[in-house]
Design an enzyme around this catalytic site. Structure first.
Site, PDB file in Angstrom:
ATOM      1  N   GLY A 104       0.835  -1.198   0.000  1.00  0.00           N
ATOM      2  CA  GLY A 104       0.000   0.000   0.000  1.00  0.00           C
ATOM      3  C   GLY A 104       0.868   1.245   0.000  1.00  0.00           C
ATOM      4  N   LEU A 105       0.249   2.378  -0.190  1.00  0.00           N
ATOM      5  CA  LEU A 105       0.968   3.643  -0.235  1.00  0.00           C
ATOM      6  C   LEU A 105       1.654   3.958   1.090  1.00  0.00           C
ATOM      7  CD1 LEU A 105      -1.711   5.884  -2.007  1.00  0.00           C
ATOM      8  CD2 LEU A 105       0.448   5.114  -3.017  1.00  0.00           C
ATOM      9  N   ALA A 152       2.156   5.838   4.368  1.00  0.00           N
ATOM     10  CA  ALA A 152       1.178   6.419   5.294  1.00  0.00           C
ATOM     11  C   ALA A 152      -0.190   5.763   5.196  1.00  0.00           C
ATOM     12  CB  ALA A 152       1.045   7.928   5.100  1.00  0.00           C
ATOM     13  N   SER A 153      -0.260   4.586   4.548  1.00  0.00           N
ATOM     14  CA  SER A 153      -1.552   3.884   4.470  1.00  0.00           C
ATOM     15  C   SER A 153      -1.889   3.179   5.771  1.00  0.00           C
ATOM     16  CB  SER A 153      -1.533   2.862   3.326  1.00  0.00           C
ATOM     17  OG  SER A 153      -0.569   1.850   3.577  1.00  0.00           O
ATOM     18  N   GLY A 154      -0.885   2.962   6.616  1.00  0.00           N
ATOM     19  CA  GLY A 154      -1.119   2.247   7.864  1.00  0.00           C
ATOM     20  C   GLY A 154      -0.625   0.817   7.848  1.00  0.00           C
ATOM     21  N   LYS A 155       0.127   0.441   6.808  1.00  0.00           N
ATOM     22  CA  LYS A 155       0.634  -0.935   6.670  1.00  0.00           C
ATOM     23  C   LYS A 155       1.391  -1.387   7.908  1.00  0.00           C
ATOM     24  CE  LYS A 155       3.304  -0.176   3.174  1.00  0.00           C
ATOM     25  NZ  LYS A 155       3.052   1.270   3.144  1.00  0.00           N
ATOM     26  N   SER A 156       2.397  -0.617   8.285  1.00  0.00           N
ATOM     27  CA  SER A 156       3.271  -1.034   9.386  1.00  0.00           C
ATOM     28  C   SER A 156       2.536  -1.030  10.719  1.00  0.00           C
ATOM     29  CB  SER A 156       4.502  -0.131   9.460  1.00  0.00           C
ATOM     30  OG  SER A 156       5.336  -0.347   8.334  1.00  0.00           O
ATOM     31  N   SER A 197       6.051  -1.906  -1.999  1.00  0.00           N
ATOM     32  CA  SER A 197       6.118  -2.868  -3.117  1.00  0.00           C
ATOM     33  C   SER A 197       5.167  -2.446  -4.240  1.00  0.00           C
ATOM     34  CB  SER A 197       5.836  -4.294  -2.645  1.00  0.00           C
ATOM     35  OG  SER A 197       4.706  -4.400  -1.822  1.00  0.00           O
TER      36      SER A 197
END
Length: 218
Positions: A31-32, A34-38, A105
């Site tokens: 995801g972009l 600042a999408s909240g992935k981490s 990615s």
């Protein structure tokens, strides 16, 4: 490329899973920025560990500052970054650990390479089943990501201070059919973790049947 190497006989994947009492697989967060992935990946890792499962998260902090510190952010370097991460995630999953990767990615073809690695036959033990690969698309509108911008990266990218920044001056190719699709602007972190765990349970990935047929559930 080395050609004078051969596979050495080793433990089978099923042996590892049976002895560690869990399945190994990879959750691939994309995801972009600042999408909240981490944030979601970290909460998920913590939840799985609390369930007594071995899980490990790979992200920019523990990969870009070590294994991949020789790589920049050109398209070629991004490709190599994801290739290496895919190989490492596969090793974790093969060890009967839940690998959680959290990287932008941005290119579909690179994510497909990582998926194909997990599906490939094990040269040492061809009878091993493929390793499950679950793509988790953490989706967010670009304008919301820019509003969040916790590290000020979008602002710098708009000012031309960061070349080839995904979503601004470099493309992001969204997954077409991810196993899990999360709108992180509409779901809380807790709700996102529940959605992922529900999916894993629906696929039987958080339990392992023992040799006598009894279910070992977590």
């Amino acid at each position: 490329m080395a050609t004078n190497i051969t596979w050495h006989p080793s433990l089978s994947r099923s042996e590892r899973q049976t002895n560690r009492k869990q399945r190994g697989f990879t959750l691939w967060f994309t995801g972009l920025s600042a999408s909240g992935k981490s944030t979601i990946a970290t909460a998920l890792e913590q939840h799985l560990l609390h369930l007594g499962l071995a899980a490990y998260r790979l992200d920019g902090d523990n990969v870009r500052f070590g294994l991949n510190k020789d790589l920049g952010f050109s398209e070629a370097d991004r490709n190599e970054n994801i290739r290496r991460i895919g190989e490492v995630a596969k090793l974790f999953a093969d060890s009967a650990t839940i690998a959680i990767t959290s990287f932008i990615s941005p290119y579909r073809k690179d994510r497909q390479v990582a998926r194909d690695l997990h599906a490939a036959k094990n040269a040492a033990n061809p009878e091993d089943e493929p390793l499950p690969f679950i793509e988790v698309f953490v989706d967010i509108p670009l304008e919301v990501a820019e509003q969040r911008d916790p590290k000020g990266l979008y602002k710098k990218a708009r000012e031309g201070k960061i070349p080839e920044f995904t979503g601004i001056s470099a493309p992001y190719e969204a997954p077409e059919s991810p196993e899990i699709h999360i709108r992180s602007d509409l779901k809380s972190v807790e709700e996102s973790v529940v959605a992922i765990v529900d999916y894993l349970n629906s696929k039987g990935l958080l339990k392992l049947n023992s040799s006598d047929g009894r279910g070992l559930e977590y």
